[in-house]
Design an enzyme around this catalytic site. Structure first.
Site, PDB file in Angstrom:
ATOM      1  N   ASN A   1       0.860  -1.193   0.000  1.00 11.58           N
ATOM      2  CA  ASN A   1       0.000   0.000   0.000  1.00 11.58           C
ATOM      3  C   ASN A   1       0.893   1.238   0.000  1.00 11.58           C
ATOM      4  O   ASN A   1       1.485   1.580   1.022  1.00 11.58           O
ATOM      5  CB  ASN A   1      -0.886  -0.050   1.262  1.00 11.58           C
ATOM      6  CG  ASN A   1      -1.719   1.219   1.436  1.00 11.58           C
ATOM      7  OD1 ASN A   1      -1.803   2.050   0.535  1.00 11.58           O
ATOM      8  ND2 ASN A   1      -2.329   1.355   2.611  1.00 11.58           N
TER       9      ASN A   1
ATOM     10  N   LYS B   1       0.069   4.253  -0.173  1.00 10.32           N
ATOM     11  CA  LYS B   1      -0.569   5.433   0.447  1.00 10.32           C
ATOM     12  C   LYS B   1      -0.382   6.646  -0.474  1.00 10.32           C
ATOM     13  O   LYS B   1      -0.370   6.479  -1.685  1.00 10.32           O
ATOM     14  CB  LYS B   1      -0.019   5.647   1.856  1.00 10.32           C
ATOM     15  CG  LYS B   1      -0.127   4.356   2.691  1.00 10.32           C
ATOM     16  CD  LYS B   1       0.139   4.538   4.138  1.00 10.32           C
ATOM     17  CE  LYS B   1      -0.013   3.185   4.836  1.00 10.32           C
ATOM     18  NZ  LYS B   1       0.103   3.264   6.278  1.00 10.32           N
TER      19      LYS B   1
ATOM     20  N   HIS C   1      -9.494   1.168   5.228  1.00 11.55           N
ATOM     21  CA  HIS C   1      -8.191   1.371   5.869  1.00 11.55           C
ATOM     22  C   HIS C   1      -8.347   2.397   6.992  1.00 11.55           C
ATOM     23  O   HIS C   1      -9.049   3.395   6.839  1.00 11.55           O
ATOM     24  CB  HIS C   1      -7.158   1.847   4.843  1.00 11.55           C
ATOM     25  CG  HIS C   1      -5.776   1.833   5.399  1.00 11.55           C
ATOM     26  ND1 HIS C   1      -5.321   2.817   6.246  1.00 11.55           N
ATOM     27  CD2 HIS C   1      -4.769   0.940   5.280  1.00 11.55           C
ATOM     28  CE1 HIS C   1      -4.081   2.531   6.614  1.00 11.55           C
ATOM     29  NE2 HIS C   1      -3.722   1.384   6.038  1.00 11.55           N
TER      30      HIS C   1
ATOM     31  N   GLU D   1      -6.604   4.741   8.055  1.00 10.14           N
ATOM     32  CA  GLU D   1      -6.292   6.150   7.776  1.00 10.14           C
ATOM     33  C   GLU D   1      -7.481   6.839   7.127  1.00 10.14           C
ATOM     34  O   GLU D   1      -7.738   8.019   7.377  1.00 10.14           O
ATOM     35  CB  GLU D   1      -5.026   6.251   6.904  1.00 10.14           C
ATOM     36  CG  GLU D   1      -3.783   5.999   7.743  1.00 10.14           C
ATOM     37  CD  GLU D   1      -2.587   5.508   6.976  1.00 10.14           C
ATOM     38  OE1 GLU D   1      -2.568   5.571   5.736  1.00 10.14           O
ATOM     39  OE2 GLU D   1      -1.642   5.033   7.642  1.00 10.14           O
TER      40      GLU D   1
ATOM     41  N   GLU E   1      -5.370  -5.004  10.973  1.00 12.97           N
ATOM     42  CA  GLU E   1      -4.420  -3.902  11.042  1.00 12.97           C
ATOM     43  C   GLU E   1      -4.633  -3.122  12.338  1.00 12.97           C
ATOM     44  O   GLU E   1      -5.416  -2.159  12.359  1.00 12.97           O
ATOM     45  CB  GLU E   1      -4.636  -2.964   9.855  1.00 12.97           C
ATOM     46  CG  GLU E   1      -4.308  -3.575   8.519  1.00 12.97           C
ATOM     47  CD  GLU E   1      -3.601  -2.567   7.630  1.00 12.97           C
ATOM     48  OE1 GLU E   1      -2.536  -2.899   7.121  1.00 12.97           O
ATOM     49  OE2 GLU E   1      -4.096  -1.442   7.493  1.00 12.97           O
TER      50      GLU E   1
ATOM     51  N   GLY F   1       2.517   2.302  10.867  1.00 13.87           N
ATOM     52  CA  GLY F   1       3.448   3.414  10.697  1.00 13.87           C
ATOM     53  C   GLY F   1       4.198   3.790  11.964  1.00 13.87           C
ATOM     54  O   GLY F   1       4.842   4.833  12.024  1.00 13.87           O
TER      55      GLY F   1
ATOM     56  N   SER G   1       3.532  -2.105  10.446  1.00 23.09           N
ATOM     57  CA  SER G   1       4.989  -2.134  10.652  1.00 23.09           C
ATOM     58  C   SER G   1       5.616  -3.481  10.285  1.00 23.09           C
ATOM     59  O   SER G   1       6.542  -3.933  10.966  1.00 23.09           O
ATOM     60  CB  SER G   1       5.340  -1.735  12.092  1.00 23.09           C
ATOM     61  OG  SER G   1       4.920  -0.410  12.338  1.00 23.09           O
TER      62      SER G   1
HETATM   63  P1  PGA Z   1       2.886   0.318   7.744  1.00 19.03           P
HETATM   64  O1  PGA Z   1       1.407   0.514   7.174  1.00 19.03           O
HETATM   65  O2  PGA Z   1       3.424  -0.950   7.150  1.00 19.03           O
HETATM   66  O3  PGA Z   1       3.633   1.534   7.318  1.00 19.03           O
HETATM   67  O4  PGA Z   1       2.748   0.211   9.240  1.00 19.03           O
HETATM   68  C1  PGA Z   1       0.540  -0.577   7.009  1.00 19.03           C
HETATM   69  C2  PGA Z   1      -0.756  -0.106   6.424  1.00 19.03           C
HETATM   70  O5  PGA Z   1      -1.199   0.998   6.763  1.00 19.03           O
HETATM   71  O6  PGA Z   1      -1.380  -0.784   5.590  1.00 19.03           O
END
Ligand code: PGA
Length: 260
Positions: free
Chosen positions: A9, A11, A95, A97, A174, A180, A219
């Protein structure tokens, strides 16, 4: 047997030039993905570029979001039909976010889960494979509400579509506190939640539950992917930051290929 999926992803990152470099680097070093699925989720404006680079390679692509509406006056939204026009295999839904930044302020949690179920319906009926993201916030985590959060969305989906419909989808656990932050869930924690999710679906439909691919996201890096993917209910990963670094992403794919 469930085929692992490693999903990158991106983003809101990338430019024409940096995407080209990243895709070139991935394609020159990735060689061991015959037994796993790999997919890239760029920002919608770069879907065309990614499709041109990846067609014929065996790597899939998809979008980070889909509208719950089919078409009409929804400025800035992207419909399932548009996504299909670009031969996308997958779309992410829900997601965290997107939930936090765009929806949560206006919608209560049940209405939000309902919206995700509608997006699911639109995506699946257009032939896309939805990847539905589920996970608890840091506060919910601290208050021991992980199972409650997971059950609420799963039950809303099953009430809307029936459990069988989950055979056309993937789930991604998640935990928001792990996204992140560099602080991944431990393989044991993630395994327990994945197992709990699978058992919840199995209460309605055992076969669908057995075949359901459940990804872990939060992460995941080259150095922790193997221990996560070694767990029996973890069927691959949804990768954010590390999907922007070719070596890291390829290492994660290799870790998935070793744990089939
Ligand atoms: P990350 O994000 O690997 O940077 O923690 C995962 C995600 O948001 O899908």
């Amino acid at each position: 047997m469930r085929k692992p999926l490693v999903a990158g992803n991106w983003k809101m990152n990338g430019t024409n030039a940096s995407n080209r470099q990243l895709l070139d680097d991935i394609l020159t070093s990735i060689d061991d993905f015959a037994d796993i699925d790999v997919a890239i989720f760029p920002p919608a404006v770069y879907i065309h570029q990614v499709r041109e680079a990846l067609k014929g390679t065996g790597i899939h692509w998809g979008t980070q979001n889909v509208s719950s509406y089919l078409e009409g006056p929804y400025t800035g939204e992207v419909s399932a039909a548009m996504i299909n026009d670009f031969n996308c295999e997958y779309t992410l839904i829900g997601h965290s976010e997107r939930r936090c930044l765009y929806d949560e302020l206006n919608l209560d949690q049940l209405v939000l889960d309902q919206l995700l179920a509608e997006k699911y319906e639109t995506a699946a009926s257009s032939g896309l494979t939805p990847i539905i993201c589920i996970g608890e916030s840091p506060q919910e985590h601290d208050q021991g509400q992980t199972e409650e959060v997971v059950v609420r969305l799963l039950d809303t989906l099953i009430a809307h579509q029936g459990a069988k419909a989950l055979s056309r989808t993937l789930l991604a656990y998640e935990p928001v506190w792990a996204i992140g932050t560099g602080k991944s869930a431990s393989p044991e924690w993630a395994q327990n939640v994945h197992q709990f999710m699978r058992e919840r679906v199995a209460k309605h439909d055992r076969k669908t539950a057995e075949n359901l691919r459940i990804l872990y996201g939060g992460s995941v890096k080259g150095n922790n992917a193997a221990s996560l993917f070694s767990k029996s209910d973890i069927d691959g990963g949804l990768i954010g930051g590390a999907s922007l670094i070719a070596d890291e992403f390829v290492n994660i794919c290799q870790a998935a290929a070793q744990h089939i």
